[in-house]
Design a protein around this motif. Structure first.
Motif, PDB file in Angstrom:
ATOM      1  N   TYR A   1     -44.994 -59.198  12.230  1.00  0.00           N
ATOM      2  CA  TYR A   1     -44.249 -60.325  11.691  1.00  0.00           C
ATOM      3  C   TYR A   1     -44.823 -61.671  12.111  1.00  0.00           C
ATOM      4  CZ  TYR A   1     -40.743 -57.286   9.691  1.00  0.00           C
ATOM      5  OH  TYR A   1     -40.103 -56.343   8.917  1.00  0.00           O
ATOM      6  N   GLY A   2     -45.896 -61.692  12.853  1.00  0.00           N
ATOM      7  CA  GLY A   2     -46.599 -62.926  13.182  1.00  0.00           C
ATOM      8  C   GLY A   2     -45.711 -64.006  13.764  1.00  0.00           C
ATOM      9  N   ASP A   3     -45.106 -64.811  12.901  1.00  0.00           N
ATOM     10  CA  ASP A   3     -44.271 -65.931  13.341  1.00  0.00           C
ATOM     11  C   ASP A   3     -42.834 -65.512  13.656  1.00  0.00           C
ATOM     12  OD1 ASP A   3     -46.367 -67.737  13.112  1.00  0.00           O
ATOM     13  OD2 ASP A   3     -45.929 -68.150  11.006  1.00  0.00           O
ATOM     14  N   GLY A   4     -42.528 -64.243  13.527  1.00  0.00           N
ATOM     15  CA  GLY A   4     -41.185 -63.756  13.835  1.00  0.00           C
ATOM     16  C   GLY A   4     -40.475 -63.213  12.613  1.00  0.00           C
ATOM     17  N   MET A   5     -39.400 -62.472  12.864  1.00  0.00           N
ATOM     18  CA  MET A   5     -38.658 -61.810  11.797  1.00  0.00           C
ATOM     19  C   MET A   5     -37.501 -62.636  11.258  1.00  0.00           C
ATOM     20  SD  MET A   5     -38.515 -57.905  13.165  1.00  0.00           S
ATOM     21  CE  MET A   5     -37.955 -58.341  14.810  1.00  0.00           C
ATOM     22  N   ARG A   6     -37.111 -63.651  11.974  1.00  0.00           N
ATOM     23  CA  ARG A   6     -35.894 -64.385  11.621  1.00  0.00           C
ATOM     24  C   ARG A   6     -35.856 -64.846  10.180  1.00  0.00           C
ATOM     25  NH1 ARG A   6     -34.453 -69.933  14.369  1.00  0.00           N
ATOM     26  NH2 ARG A   6     -35.917 -70.553  12.783  1.00  0.00           N
ATOM     27  N   ASP A   7     -36.941 -65.429   9.695  1.00  0.00           N
ATOM     28  CA  ASP A   7     -36.955 -65.957   8.336  1.00  0.00           C
ATOM     29  C   ASP A   7     -37.623 -65.020   7.330  1.00  0.00           C
ATOM     30  OD1 ASP A   7     -35.661 -68.325   9.154  1.00  0.00           O
ATOM     31  OD2 ASP A   7     -37.575 -69.182   9.801  1.00  0.00           O
ATOM     32  N   SER A   8     -38.042 -63.859   7.766  1.00  0.00           N
ATOM     33  CA  SER A   8     -38.728 -62.933   6.872  1.00  0.00           C
ATOM     34  C   SER A   8     -37.760 -62.313   5.865  1.00  0.00           C
ATOM     35  CB  SER A   8     -39.393 -61.812   7.673  1.00  0.00           C
ATOM     36  OG  SER A   8     -39.999 -60.894   6.797  1.00  0.00           O
ATOM     37  N   LYS A   9     -38.214 -62.175   4.657  1.00  0.00           N
ATOM     38  CA  LYS A   9     -37.444 -61.517   3.587  1.00  0.00           C
ATOM     39  C   LYS A   9     -38.123 -60.213   3.186  1.00  0.00           C
ATOM     40  CE  LYS A   9     -34.780 -65.188   2.982  1.00  0.00           C
ATOM     41  NZ  LYS A   9     -34.031 -65.431   4.159  1.00  0.00           N
TER      42      LYS A   9
END
Length: 171
Positions: free
Chosen positions: A137-145
């Motif tokens: 997720y590289g930059d994190g999962m928080r904003d991933s869709k």
């Protein structure tokens, strides 16, 4: 038959308010199923134990015990210490942060078209393993869709958790 150390990963237990199962209760269920040296790791359904039998028989025994407790089926993925270590060794994203690399464990090999069916990808890196799907997720999962339909049948753990389970299951 010689006992094997198994790592069981429960699906949809203590995640998002569903499937509440205290780890003390999970340990007791495992012991009642005939497993020995039962240890749990964090409250998301990770358990290490020793048992005789095949992957299929160990999985079936634990799923039966869990169904009795929950009153509904609960899916379980099981691996040996060597299999879990091989998952880490095969990690295609060695540069990824351990808390941002998710490994989805499956019962069988992911479908050959699994990557083609991925939706809403925003820079996440994805790779197929033997019976796993790796997502960085590289930059994190928080904003991933991100949606990975092939992973729905499995259960995911971050790489830090996988490494800890390997340590716990060391012979």
């Amino acid at each position: 038959m010689k006992a094997t150390t198994w790592i069981a990963l429960l699906r949809a237990v203590n995640v998002g308010g569903t499937g509440k199962l205290p780890m003390a209760e999970l340990r007791a269920l495992c012991e009642a199923a005939g497993f020995a040296e039962v240890r749990t790791y964090i409250a998301s359904g990770n358990v290490v134990f020793r048992a005789t039998g095949t992957e299929a028989s160990v999985k079936a025994a634990l799923e039966t015990a869990l169904a009795g407790w929950f009153g509904r089926p609960v899916s379980v993925l099981v691996r040996t210490h060597a299999e879990l270590a091989a998952v880490v060794a095969a990690n295609p994203f060695a540069d990824a942060a351990g808390n941002r690399l998710m490994v989805s464990f499956l019962d069988a090999a992911p479908p050959t078209d699994a990557l083609e069916r991925v939706a809403h990808r925003q820079g996440e890196r994805i790779a197929l393993g033997r019976r796993e799907i790796y997502v960085d997720y590289g930059d994190g999962m928080r904003d991933s869709k991100l949606k990975v339909p092939a992973a729905k049948a499995g259960t995911a753990r971050n790489l830090n958790t996988v490494r800890r389970l390997i340590e716990m299951s060391r012979p």
